[in-house]
Write a protein that holds these residues in place. Structure first.
Motif, PDB file in Angstrom:
ATOM      1  N   THR A 129     -22.248  -8.876  -4.155  1.00  0.00           N
ATOM      2  CA  THR A 129     -22.857  -7.813  -3.359  1.00  0.00           C
ATOM      3  C   THR A 129     -22.368  -7.902  -1.916  1.00  0.00           C
ATOM      4  O   THR A 129     -22.742  -8.840  -1.188  1.00  0.00           O
ATOM      5  CB  THR A 129     -24.390  -7.923  -3.370  1.00  0.00           C
ATOM      6  N   PRO A 130     -21.518  -6.984  -1.469  1.00  0.00           N
ATOM      7  CA  PRO A 130     -21.114  -6.987  -0.059  1.00  0.00           C
ATOM      8  C   PRO A 130     -22.251  -6.495   0.832  1.00  0.00           C
ATOM      9  O   PRO A 130     -23.120  -5.732   0.392  1.00  0.00           O
ATOM     10  CB  PRO A 130     -19.922  -6.017  -0.033  1.00  0.00           C
ATOM     11  N   PHE A 131     -22.234  -6.937   2.093  1.00  0.00           N
ATOM     12  CA  PHE A 131     -23.271  -6.522   3.041  1.00  0.00           C
ATOM     13  C   PHE A 131     -22.713  -6.519   4.463  1.00  0.00           C
ATOM     14  O   PHE A 131     -21.734  -7.221   4.762  1.00  0.00           O
ATOM     15  CB  PHE A 131     -24.506  -7.421   2.958  1.00  0.00           C
ATOM     16  N   ILE A 132     -23.333  -5.731   5.317  1.00  0.00           N
ATOM     17  CA  ILE A 132     -23.008  -5.704   6.737  1.00  0.00           C
ATOM     18  C   ILE A 132     -24.319  -5.675   7.516  1.00  0.00           C
ATOM     19  O   ILE A 132     -25.378  -5.362   6.969  1.00  0.00           O
ATOM     20  CB  ILE A 132     -22.143  -4.490   7.124  1.00  0.00           C
ATOM     21  N   GLY A 133     -24.251  -6.003   8.809  1.00  0.00           N
ATOM     22  CA  GLY A 133     -25.462  -5.975   9.610  1.00  0.00           C
ATOM     23  C   GLY A 133     -25.169  -6.011  11.097  1.00  0.00           C
ATOM     24  O   GLY A 133     -24.065  -6.364  11.526  1.00  0.00           O
ATOM     25  N   ALA A 134     -26.160  -5.633  11.878  1.00  0.00           N
ATOM     26  CA  ALA A 134     -26.079  -5.693  13.332  1.00  0.00           C
ATOM     27  C   ALA A 134     -27.457  -6.000  13.871  1.00  0.00           C
ATOM     28  O   ALA A 134     -28.477  -5.607  13.290  1.00  0.00           O
ATOM     29  CB  ALA A 134     -25.565  -4.374  13.899  1.00  0.00           C
ATOM     30  N   GLY A 135     -27.508  -6.721  14.989  1.00  0.00           N
ATOM     31  CA  GLY A 135     -28.792  -7.085  15.562  1.00  0.00           C
ATOM     32  C   GLY A 135     -28.768  -7.102  17.070  1.00  0.00           C
ATOM     33  O   GLY A 135     -27.709  -7.249  17.694  1.00  0.00           O
ATOM     34  N   VAL A 136     -29.931  -6.953  17.666  1.00  0.00           N
ATOM     35  CA  VAL A 136     -30.102  -7.018  19.120  1.00  0.00           C
ATOM     36  C   VAL A 136     -31.291  -7.916  19.414  1.00  0.00           C
ATOM     37  O   VAL A 136     -32.287  -7.913  18.675  1.00  0.00           O
ATOM     38  CB  VAL A 136     -30.283  -5.608  19.717  1.00  0.00           C
ATOM     39  N   GLY A 137     -31.190  -8.709  20.478  1.00  0.00           N
ATOM     40  CA  GLY A 137     -32.277  -9.630  20.783  1.00  0.00           C
ATOM     41  C   GLY A 137     -32.071 -10.332  22.107  1.00  0.00           C
ATOM     42  O   GLY A 137     -31.598  -9.733  23.082  1.00  0.00           O
ATOM     43  N   VAL A 138     -32.404 -11.640  22.136  1.00  0.00           N
ATOM     44  CA  VAL A 138     -32.351 -12.414  23.370  1.00  0.00           C
ATOM     45  C   VAL A 138     -31.672 -13.760  23.126  1.00  0.00           C
ATOM     46  O   VAL A 138     -31.647 -14.279  22.007  1.00  0.00           O
ATOM     47  CB  VAL A 138     -33.761 -12.657  23.955  1.00  0.00           C
ATOM     48  N   ALA A 139     -31.124 -14.310  24.214  1.00  0.00           N
ATOM     49  CA  ALA A 139     -30.577 -15.665  24.208  1.00  0.00           C
ATOM     50  C   ALA A 139     -31.621 -16.608  24.800  1.00  0.00           C
ATOM     51  O   ALA A 139     -32.192 -16.323  25.865  1.00  0.00           O
ATOM     52  CB  ALA A 139     -29.298 -15.727  25.018  1.00  0.00           C
ATOM     53  N   VAL A 140     -31.881 -17.712  24.084  1.00  0.00           N
ATOM     54  CA  VAL A 140     -32.855 -18.720  24.540  1.00  0.00           C
ATOM     55  C   VAL A 140     -32.171 -20.089  24.479  1.00  0.00           C
ATOM     56  O   VAL A 140     -32.503 -20.925  23.624  1.00  0.00           O
ATOM     57  CB  VAL A 140     -34.141 -18.701  23.689  1.00  0.00           C
TER      58      VAL A 140
END
Length: 217
Positions: A129-140
């Motif tokens: 099963t191929p997949f892709i993704g993207a995310g936004v957040g913070v650096a800690v």
């Protein structure tokens, strides 16, 4: 006639039944390498600084590079989730000394926390099963920085925004367990507060190849 009616009713019910959503938990290890970046800022002990640092990820040095995420997959195979990765960045000794630092690293994690949106294509290649993704957040990150002659800044800080891109493929072992491989690109814009006054700013981005295991329920 009765049998035909039962078969037709069962088929209609199956077609009308909605696909079932699921939750998937992933954990992974891999090799992660941060790219070179510019550091700039000032500190009373060393004054202003502006330099390029060739960071080293040292993924296999304790604590190692790793990550985990949870994804809620909807019936349309769009997923929403939360991901944590324990990235790292070490400055080479010679570059630290040349720019007035005794320590310059984010090594108990340049930790990134993102909210992800993902897409998958189940059974595209048999069990794969191929997949892709993207995310936004913070650096800690866990900041570990000491200007020569100055105090040692040591501790966690929220330093700025972070982004994540990923693509990979998952092999389904059974209904619950799977293994996967993926590529990840991460980016973060960081402004660090230094003990004794002053700041350090840098934009870190990295490339990683991960291998992991997943459990769905």
């Amino acid at each position: 006639m009765f049998k035909k009616l039962i078969v037709a009713l069962a088929a209609t019910t199956a077609m009308a039944a909605p696909a079932v959503a699921e939750i998937e938990i992933d954990m992974y290890l891999g090799g992660e390498q941060p790219n070179s970046s510019n550091i700039s800022g000032s500190h009373p002990a060393i004054g202003d600084f502006d330099a390029t640092i060739d960071w080293d990820g040292k993924s296999d040095v304790m604590p190692p590079y790793y990550g985990t995420r949870a994804v809620y997959w909807r019936p349309d195979n769009i997923g929403f989730g939360l991901e944590f990765s324990h990235n790292k960045a070490y400055a080479p000794d010679a570059q630290m000394a040349a720019n007035g630092f005794d320590r310059l690293e984010f090594t108990d994690g340049h930790n990134l926390i993102t909210l992800n949106v993902m897409k998958r294509w189940p059974g595209q290649w048999d069990r794969w099963t191929p997949f892709i993704g993207a995310g936004v957040g913070v650096a800690v990150p866990h900041v570990d920085i000491q200007p020569t002659g100055g105090p040692h800044t040591l501790g966690y800080q929220v330093t700025g925004p972070a982004l994540r891109l990923l693509a990979g493929a998952r092999y389904q072992i059974n209904d619950h367990w799977s293994i996967f491989g993926e590529y990840q690109f991460t980016w973060s814009d960081n402004k660090v507060d230094l003990d004794g006054g002053g700041t350090l700013s840098t934009t870190l981005n990295s490339n990683a190849f991960n291998i992991g295991i997943g459990y769905a329920f």
